[in-house]
Design an enzyme around this catalytic site. Structure first.
Site, PDB file in Angstrom:
ATOM      1  N   ASP A  13       0.831  -1.206   0.000  1.00 51.62           N
ATOM      2  CA  ASP A  13       0.000   0.000   0.000  1.00 51.62           C
ATOM      3  C   ASP A  13       0.862   1.250   0.000  1.00 51.62           C
ATOM      4  O   ASP A  13       1.919   1.283   0.635  1.00 51.62           O
ATOM      5  CB  ASP A  13      -0.911  -0.015   1.238  1.00 51.62           C
ATOM      6  CG  ASP A  13      -2.017   1.015   1.165  1.00 51.62           C
ATOM      7  OD1 ASP A  13      -2.365   1.440   0.043  1.00 51.62           O
ATOM      8  OD2 ASP A  13      -2.534   1.406   2.229  1.00 51.62           O
ATOM      9  N   GLY A  14       0.383   2.277  -0.696  1.00 51.86           N
ATOM     10  CA  GLY A  14       1.034   3.582  -0.632  1.00 51.86           C
ATOM     11  C   GLY A  14       1.648   4.073  -1.922  1.00 51.86           C
ATOM     12  O   GLY A  14       2.272   5.136  -1.939  1.00 51.86           O
ATOM     13  N   TRP A  58       2.791   7.949  -2.461  1.00 51.04           N
ATOM     14  CA  TRP A  58       4.212   8.186  -2.736  1.00 51.04           C
ATOM     15  C   TRP A  58       4.359   9.133  -3.921  1.00 51.04           C
ATOM     16  O   TRP A  58       5.163  10.077  -3.888  1.00 51.04           O
ATOM     17  CB  TRP A  58       4.903   6.858  -3.020  1.00 51.04           C
ATOM     18  CG  TRP A  58       6.375   6.949  -3.239  1.00 51.04           C
ATOM     19  CD1 TRP A  58       7.375   6.814  -2.309  1.00 51.04           C
ATOM     20  CD2 TRP A  58       7.041   7.193  -4.491  1.00 51.04           C
ATOM     21  NE1 TRP A  58       8.611   6.957  -2.896  1.00 51.04           N
ATOM     22  CE2 TRP A  58       8.435   7.194  -4.246  1.00 51.04           C
ATOM     23  CE3 TRP A  58       6.601   7.407  -5.795  1.00 51.04           C
ATOM     24  CZ2 TRP A  58       9.382   7.395  -5.249  1.00 51.04           C
ATOM     25  CZ3 TRP A  58       7.541   7.625  -6.799  1.00 51.04           C
ATOM     26  CH2 TRP A  58       8.911   7.612  -6.515  1.00 51.04           C
ATOM     27  N   HIS A 107       3.201   3.327  -8.977  1.00 54.00           N
ATOM     28  CA  HIS A 107       3.063   1.894  -9.248  1.00 54.00           C
ATOM     29  C   HIS A 107       4.334   1.332  -9.886  1.00 54.00           C
ATOM     30  O   HIS A 107       4.730   0.200  -9.596  1.00 54.00           O
ATOM     31  CB  HIS A 107       1.858   1.645 -10.149  1.00 54.00           C
ATOM     32  CG  HIS A 107       0.552   1.973  -9.503  1.00 54.00           C
ATOM     33  ND1 HIS A 107       0.172   1.433  -8.294  1.00 54.00           N
ATOM     34  CD2 HIS A 107      -0.468   2.804  -9.890  1.00 54.00           C
ATOM     35  CE1 HIS A 107      -1.027   1.906  -7.966  1.00 54.00           C
ATOM     36  NE2 HIS A 107      -1.427   2.740  -8.908  1.00 54.00           N
ATOM     37  N   ASN A 143     -10.440  -2.922  -6.881  1.00 54.54           N
ATOM     38  CA  ASN A 143      -9.588  -1.939  -7.557  1.00 54.54           C
ATOM     39  C   ASN A 143     -10.068  -1.556  -8.953  1.00 54.54           C
ATOM     40  O   ASN A 143      -9.569  -0.590  -9.540  1.00 54.54           O
ATOM     41  CB  ASN A 143      -8.145  -2.435  -7.650  1.00 54.54           C
ATOM     42  CG  ASN A 143      -7.407  -2.399  -6.332  1.00 54.54           C
ATOM     43  OD1 ASN A 143      -6.451  -3.142  -6.122  1.00 54.54           O
ATOM     44  ND2 ASN A 143      -7.835  -1.546  -5.405  1.00 54.54           N
ATOM     45  N   ARG A 179     -11.055   2.146  -9.798  1.00 52.17           N
ATOM     46  CA  ARG A 179     -10.073   3.220  -9.998  1.00 52.17           C
ATOM     47  C   ARG A 179     -10.155   3.752 -11.434  1.00 52.17           C
ATOM     48  O   ARG A 179     -10.754   3.118 -12.301  1.00 52.17           O
ATOM     49  CB  ARG A 179      -8.666   2.705  -9.700  1.00 52.17           C
ATOM     50  CG  ARG A 179      -8.467   2.339  -8.243  1.00 52.17           C
ATOM     51  CD  ARG A 179      -7.032   1.978  -7.947  1.00 52.17           C
ATOM     52  NE  ARG A 179      -6.842   1.665  -6.541  1.00 52.17           N
ATOM     53  CZ  ARG A 179      -5.657   1.512  -5.960  1.00 52.17           C
ATOM     54  NH1 ARG A 179      -4.542   1.625  -6.681  1.00 52.17           N
ATOM     55  NH2 ARG A 179      -5.568   1.238  -4.676  1.00 52.17           N
ATOM     56  N   SER A 188      -8.246  -5.066   4.306  1.00 55.21           N
ATOM     57  CA  SER A 188      -8.803  -4.788   2.981  1.00 55.21           C
ATOM     58  C   SER A 188      -9.178  -6.036   2.187  1.00 55.21           C
ATOM     59  O   SER A 188      -8.811  -6.175   1.020  1.00 55.21           O
ATOM     60  CB  SER A 188      -7.824  -3.916   2.180  1.00 55.21           C
ATOM     61  OG  SER A 188      -7.634  -2.672   2.810  1.00 55.21           O
TER      62      SER A 188
END
EC number: 2.5.1.-
Length: 256
Positions: free
Chosen positions: A33-34, A38, A50, A81, A84, A209
């Site tokens: 995650d993140g 970032w 990614h 997902n 998105r 999650s």
């Protein structure tokens, strides 16, 4: 109690030689995650996060393989997902193609075996072809099993397993009294793997999650503050050291 858990997850152990190589988890699962945060911190597009996250996968895979860990399951794309933005989803779906194109020779050299869990029928054909090629090339490898959870959701997995169990009961003339934990395990996507002893989530978020919700019943959780692209081999080893400082009770009492 929960505050103590959070505090412990932030513990830092500085010396690499504190890691007990004879007391490593057999199976580590990671919620990576993140990536988006970032990139946002650096005023970059989310897809850049990614891409950098893909480099971290390489780093952590090398570390796990070198340490002799047997199973590493990475939450690459969830069933949720798909909501998105389309360009981001398309980029993520193409990442396995790029990852395997650049990293497969090293995976073969390191004796790593590629496997997947998830509902792959919804994944683009080019991605499936790259994954199946990697599986074929590594099927006889006996080292680390690198398991990508792609289009995976824990609830959907359990629903699928219930349908499969119902079909089995119908075929065999059985009823619900014959259902037990071992039967459920047999019908899960992870039936050939042990449950993860350690589940790591990066970015500081403290939830699972919809990831391995059946299999993580007795996992040790570590919520690491690093965003996934910043997570490196030292952070991974620090998580292993924190795991080794825990006492797993499985619902029982402490031995102390």
């Amino acid at each position: 109690m929960f505050k103590k858990l959070i505090k412990r997850n932030k513990t830092k152990i500085s010396h690499n030689d504190d890691l007990d190589l004879h007391n490593l988890p057999e199976h580590v699962a990671i919620i990576m995650d993140g990536n988006g945060r970032w990139a946002k911190k650096r005023k970059m597009p989310r897809i850049k996060g990614h891409y950098e996250g893909m480099q971290t996968i390489k780093t952590v895979t090398r570390e796990a393989s070198d340490l002799g860990i047997k199973y590493l399951t990475l939450y690459a794309f969830s069933t949720e997902n798909w909501s998105r933005p389309e360009n981001e989803v398309n980029y993520i779906m193409n990442l396995p193609v790029n990852f395997l194109k650049t990293f497969l020779p090293e995976l073969i050299e390191k004796n790593v075996q590629i496997e997947t869990i998830g509902f792959l029928d919804a994944v683009p054909k080019s991605t499936i072809e790259a994954i199946e090629h990697a599986k074929e090339k590594t099927k006889n490898n006996t080292g680390l099993k690198l398991i990508f959870a792609i289009n995976y959701g824990g609830r959907a997995e359990i629903v699928q397993s219930m349908k499969s169990i119902y079909d089995e009961l119908q075929r065999n003339g059985q009823d619900s009294k014959d259902i037990d934990e071992s039967m459920i395990n047999k019908h899960l996507m992870t039936h050939s793997y042990p449950d993860p002893e350690l589940l790591i989530r990066t970015s500081g978020e403290q939830r699972i999650s919809n990831f391995l919700i059946w299999q993580s019943s007795y996992s040790e959780f570590i919520f690491n503050e690093k965003l996934w692209p910043d997570f490196d081999g030292e952070e991974f080893k620090n998580c292993l050291k924190i795991y080794q400082s825990r006492q797993r009770r499985f619902g029982g009492l402490s031995k102390e």
